[in-house]
Design a protein around this motif. Structure first.
Motif, PDB file in Angstrom:
ATOM      1  N   LEU A  85      -0.671   8.587 -18.504  1.00 34.48           N
ATOM      2  CA  LEU A  85      -1.788   7.778 -18.968  1.00 34.48           C
ATOM      3  C   LEU A  85      -2.809   7.670 -17.849  1.00 34.48           C
ATOM      4  CD1 LEU A  85      -2.865   5.819 -21.249  1.00 34.48           C
ATOM      5  CD2 LEU A  85      -1.837   3.972 -19.900  1.00 34.48           C
ATOM      6  N   THR A  86      -4.072   7.845 -18.202  1.00 38.33           N
ATOM      7  CA  THR A  86      -5.150   7.664 -17.236  1.00 38.33           C
ATOM      8  C   THR A  86      -5.847   6.346 -17.531  1.00 38.33           C
ATOM      9  OG1 THR A  86      -5.483  10.051 -17.054  1.00 38.33           O
ATOM     10  CG2 THR A  86      -7.254   8.645 -16.256  1.00 38.33           C
ATOM     11  N   ILE A  87      -6.019   5.525 -16.506  1.00 41.69           N
ATOM     12  CA  ILE A  87      -6.602   4.197 -16.691  1.00 41.69           C
ATOM     13  C   ILE A  87      -7.579   3.906 -15.561  1.00 41.69           C
ATOM     14  CG2 ILE A  87      -4.609   3.166 -15.521  1.00 41.69           C
ATOM     15  CD1 ILE A  87      -5.077   0.628 -17.185  1.00 41.69           C
ATOM     16  N   SER A 108       0.845  -1.188   0.000  1.00 40.71           N
ATOM     17  CA  SER A 108       0.000   0.000   0.000  1.00 40.71           C
ATOM     18  C   SER A 108       0.877   1.232   0.000  1.00 40.71           C
ATOM     19  CB  SER A 108      -0.916   0.019   1.230  1.00 40.71           C
ATOM     20  OG  SER A 108      -1.675   1.212   1.259  1.00 40.71           O
ATOM     21  N   PRO A 109       0.619   2.190  -0.890  1.00 41.39           N
ATOM     22  CA  PRO A 109       1.414   3.421  -0.928  1.00 41.39           C
ATOM     23  C   PRO A 109       1.060   4.318   0.237  1.00 41.39           C
ATOM     24  CG  PRO A 109      -0.359   3.558  -2.511  1.00 41.39           C
ATOM     25  CD  PRO A 109      -0.449   2.179  -1.894  1.00 41.39           C
ATOM     26  N   ALA A 110       1.887   4.338   1.252  1.00 44.14           N
ATOM     27  CA  ALA A 110       1.595   5.112   2.455  1.00 44.14           C
ATOM     28  C   ALA A 110       1.404   6.575   2.113  1.00 44.14           C
ATOM     29  CB  ALA A 110       2.741   4.962   3.460  1.00 44.14           C
ATOM     30  N   GLY A 111       0.325   7.117   2.613  1.00 48.21           N
ATOM     31  CA  GLY A 111       0.068   8.535   2.449  1.00 48.21           C
ATOM     32  C   GLY A 111      -0.463   8.935   1.083  1.00 48.21           C
ATOM     33  N   ARG A 112      -0.731   7.955   0.228  1.00 48.51           N
ATOM     34  CA  ARG A 112      -1.219   8.286  -1.107  1.00 48.51           C
ATOM     35  C   ARG A 112      -2.642   8.818  -1.003  1.00 48.51           C
ATOM     36  NH1 ARG A 112       1.906   8.007  -5.673  1.00 48.51           N
ATOM     37  NH2 ARG A 112       2.600   5.949  -5.035  1.00 48.51           N
ATOM     38  N   ARG A 113      -2.868   9.974  -1.590  1.00 55.01           N
ATOM     39  CA  ARG A 113      -4.194  10.569  -1.568  1.00 55.01           C
ATOM     40  C   ARG A 113      -4.577  11.025  -2.973  1.00 55.01           C
ATOM     41  NH1 ARG A 113      -6.742   9.168   3.128  1.00 55.01           N
ATOM     42  NH2 ARG A 113      -5.137   9.007   4.714  1.00 55.01           N
ATOM     43  N   SER A 152     -10.232   7.043 -11.215  1.00 57.39           N
ATOM     44  CA  SER A 152      -9.301   6.476 -12.175  1.00 57.39           C
ATOM     45  C   SER A 152      -7.889   6.796 -11.712  1.00 57.39           C
ATOM     46  CB  SER A 152      -9.557   7.054 -13.575  1.00 57.39           C
ATOM     47  OG  SER A 152     -10.837   6.695 -14.040  1.00 57.39           O
ATOM     48  N   LEU A 153      -6.902   6.167 -12.325  1.00 57.89           N
ATOM     49  CA  LEU A 153      -5.514   6.381 -11.937  1.00 57.89           C
ATOM     50  C   LEU A 153      -4.777   7.111 -13.047  1.00 57.89           C
ATOM     51  CD1 LEU A 153      -4.610   2.857 -10.482  1.00 57.89           C
ATOM     52  CD2 LEU A 153      -5.464   4.862  -9.257  1.00 57.89           C
ATOM     53  N   GLU A 154      -4.071   8.168 -12.681  1.00 54.00           N
ATOM     54  CA  GLU A 154      -3.210   8.870 -13.619  1.00 54.00           C
ATOM     55  C   GLU A 154      -1.776   8.461 -13.326  1.00 54.00           C
ATOM     56  OE1 GLU A 154      -3.498  13.257 -15.102  1.00 54.00           O
ATOM     57  OE2 GLU A 154      -2.123  13.229 -13.389  1.00 54.00           O
ATOM     58  N   TRP A 171       1.638   7.373  -9.412  1.00 52.46           N
ATOM     59  CA  TRP A 171       0.241   7.483  -9.777  1.00 52.46           C
ATOM     60  C   TRP A 171      -0.561   8.164  -8.690  1.00 52.46           C
ATOM     61  CZ3 TRP A 171      -2.713   4.491  -6.423  1.00 52.46           C
ATOM     62  CH2 TRP A 171      -2.067   3.431  -5.794  1.00 52.46           C
ATOM     63  N   GLN A 172      -1.626   8.798  -9.124  1.00 56.33           N
ATOM     64  CA  GLN A 172      -2.549   9.440  -8.213  1.00 56.33           C
ATOM     65  C   GLN A 172      -3.979   9.171  -8.672  1.00 56.33           C
ATOM     66  OE1 GLN A 172      -2.257  13.720  -8.181  1.00 56.33           O
ATOM     67  NE2 GLN A 172      -2.147  13.879 -10.407  1.00 56.33           N
ATOM     68  N   VAL A 173      -4.887   9.222  -7.731  1.00 62.54           N
ATOM     69  CA  VAL A 173      -6.292   8.961  -8.031  1.00 62.54           C
ATOM     70  C   VAL A 173      -6.928  10.242  -8.557  1.00 62.54           C
ATOM     71  CG1 VAL A 173      -8.477   8.133  -7.103  1.00 62.54           C
ATOM     72  CG2 VAL A 173      -6.327   7.261  -6.174  1.00 62.54           C
ATOM     73  N   VAL A 174      -7.560  10.148  -9.700  1.00 60.70           N
ATOM     74  CA  VAL A 174      -8.228  11.295 -10.304  1.00 60.70           C
ATOM     75  C   VAL A 174      -9.659  10.904 -10.636  1.00 60.70           C
ATOM     76  CG1 VAL A 174      -6.088  12.260 -11.236  1.00 60.70           C
ATOM     77  CG2 VAL A 174      -7.429  10.671 -12.615  1.00 60.70           C
ATOM     78  N   GLY A 175     -10.457  11.858 -11.013  1.00 62.55           N
ATOM     79  CA  GLY A 175     -11.849  11.577 -11.317  1.00 62.55           C
ATOM     80  C   GLY A 175     -12.332  12.360 -12.517  1.00 62.55           C
ATOM     81  N   VAL A 176     -13.296  11.786 -13.225  1.00 62.03           N
ATOM     82  CA  VAL A 176     -13.997  12.485 -14.283  1.00 62.03           C
ATOM     83  C   VAL A 176     -15.253  13.070 -13.670  1.00 62.03           C
ATOM     84  CG1 VAL A 176     -15.187  12.227 -16.492  1.00 62.03           C
ATOM     85  CG2 VAL A 176     -13.113  10.918 -16.033  1.00 62.03           C
ATOM     86  N   GLN A 177     -15.488  14.346 -13.885  1.00 62.91           N
ATOM     87  CA  GLN A 177     -16.630  14.993 -13.268  1.00 62.91           C
ATOM     88  C   GLN A 177     -17.927  14.284 -13.638  1.00 62.91           C
ATOM     89  OE1 GLN A 177     -16.954  19.164 -14.130  1.00 62.91           O
ATOM     90  NE2 GLN A 177     -18.654  19.491 -12.709  1.00 62.91           N
ATOM     91  N   GLY A 178     -18.672  13.868 -12.615  1.00 63.82           N
ATOM     92  CA  GLY A 178     -19.900  13.129 -12.835  1.00 63.82           C
ATOM     93  C   GLY A 178     -19.688  11.643 -13.003  1.00 63.82           C
ATOM     94  N   GLY A 179     -18.424  11.202 -13.071  1.00 63.55           N
ATOM     95  CA  GLY A 179     -18.132   9.800 -13.328  1.00 63.55           C
ATOM     96  C   GLY A 179     -18.463   8.864 -12.188  1.00 63.55           C
TER      97      GLY A 179
END
Length: 244
Positions: free
Chosen positions: A100-102, A55-60, A134-136, A116-124
Motif C-alpha cells: 500500500l502506498t500512503i 528512527s529506522p537507521a539507514g532507511r533511504r 509517499s510511503l510504500e 516501508w520505503q520512501v517513494v515518489g510520484v513523478q512531478g509530485g
C-alpha cells in the motif's frame, strides 16, 4: 454529578488496536511487539508506558538521499495508549503480505513488522498533498491511517481509469499505475486554494483501490517540543516525567 458525558468511558475490545470512537484510537501495549505512533499523537494513557523517539537507521528512499518525512515514536511498556491527531477520522487496516502506498501525513500508527520505503510520484514534489515522498508499505501487520472526514474508497478495474484530485488522495494500492496531470492553464504549479478551477489530478489504472478524503487540505501537524528525548510516566518527575 450526572451527564451524558460520562457515557464516553473506555471501550473493552479484544486485540491490540481498536477505535474508542471514530477519532480516537485505543492501543494495547504489552511488550509483544513494537507499536510505532506519530510523534505527539498520544492524548492519554494508563499503566506504565514510555514514549521514545524512533528512527529506522539507514532507511533511504529509492534515490538514496532523504531518509523519511515521517516522525515516529515507539510506545513500550504495559498499558493502554490513546492516540489521535486533531480529531481526524481513523481507519484500521490489516495488511497481509500486501503493498500500500500512503502519503506520510496520513499515518497515525503501525506495527514495526511492516516494512516501508520512501517513494515518489513523478512531478509530485510540486503538489502539496502528494508531495515527493509517499510511503510504500509491505508485509503483514496493522496500519492506522487518518482522513479529514469519512473517505471514499474507489475500486480501480482494468481498462478504465480512475481520477482524483491530487490534494484529496490519501492512499492507493501500490500495484496501480499512477499518472499526474494538470487540469488548469494556470502557470503556477503549486495548488491554488479557493479558485474556481481545478489544479492537479492523479489518474490510476490497473487493479486495486484508491482512498480519497472529502478535503483538499493536509491534516494539521502536532509539533513536538524541541529537546524532549523521552516522555514517560515512570521518570523522576512522576506523572510529569519528561527527560530533557
Amino acid at each position: 454529578m450526572q451527564s451524558p458525558l460520562f457515557g464516553h468511558t473506555e471501550t473493552q475490545a479484544v486485540g491490540r488496536y481498536a477505535l474508542q470512537n471514530p477519532q480516537l484510537l485505543r492501543v494495547r501495549v504489552d511488550g509483544s511487539g513494537d507499536v510505532l505512533a506519530r510523534s505527539g499523537a498520544m492524548v492519554a494513557y494508563t499503566g506504565k508506558v514510555a514514549f521514545t523517539s524512533w528512527s529506522p537507521a539507514g532507511r533511504r528512499n529509492r534515490r538514496g538521499n532523504d531518509p523519511t518525512t515521517l516522525e515516529l515514536m515507539r510506545c513500550d511498556g504495559d498499558g493502554t495508549v490513546y492516540l489521535a491527531n486533531l480529531a481526524q477520522h481513523l481507519h484500521i487496516l490489516e495488511l497481509q503480505r500486501e503493498q500500500l502506498t500512503i502519503t506520510s501525513s496520513y499515518v497515525l500508527a503501525m506495527d514495526s513488522s511492516l516494512r516501508w520505503q520512501v517513494v515518489g510520484v513523478q512531478g509530485g514534489e510540486h503538489i502539496s498533498g502528494v508531495g515527493s515522498r509517499s510511503l510504500e508499505l509491505t508485509g503483514s501487520g496493522t496500519l492506522v491511517l487518518m482522513t479529514s472526514g469519512q473517505p471514499l474508497v474507489m475500486r480501480v478495474r482494468p481498462g478504465a481509469y480512475c481520477f482524483a484530485d491530487a490534494d484529496a488522495v490519501v492512499a492507493w494500492s501500490s500495484g496501480l499505475e499512477v499518472q499526474l496531470q494538470a487540469q488548469s492553464r494556470n502557470t503556477e504549479v503549486w495548488r491554488r486554494r479557493g479558485t474556481a478551477t481545478e489544479g492537479w489530478e492523479m489518474a490510476f489504472s490497473g487493479t486495486g483501490y484508491v482512498v480519497v478524503q472529502p478535503s483538499e487540505l493536509l491534516p494539521p501537524r502536532r509539533i513536538p517540543l524541541r529537546g524532549v528525548a523521552t516522555q514517560s510516566g515512570l521518570g523522576q518527575g512522576g506523572p510529569r516525567g519528561v527527560s530533557r
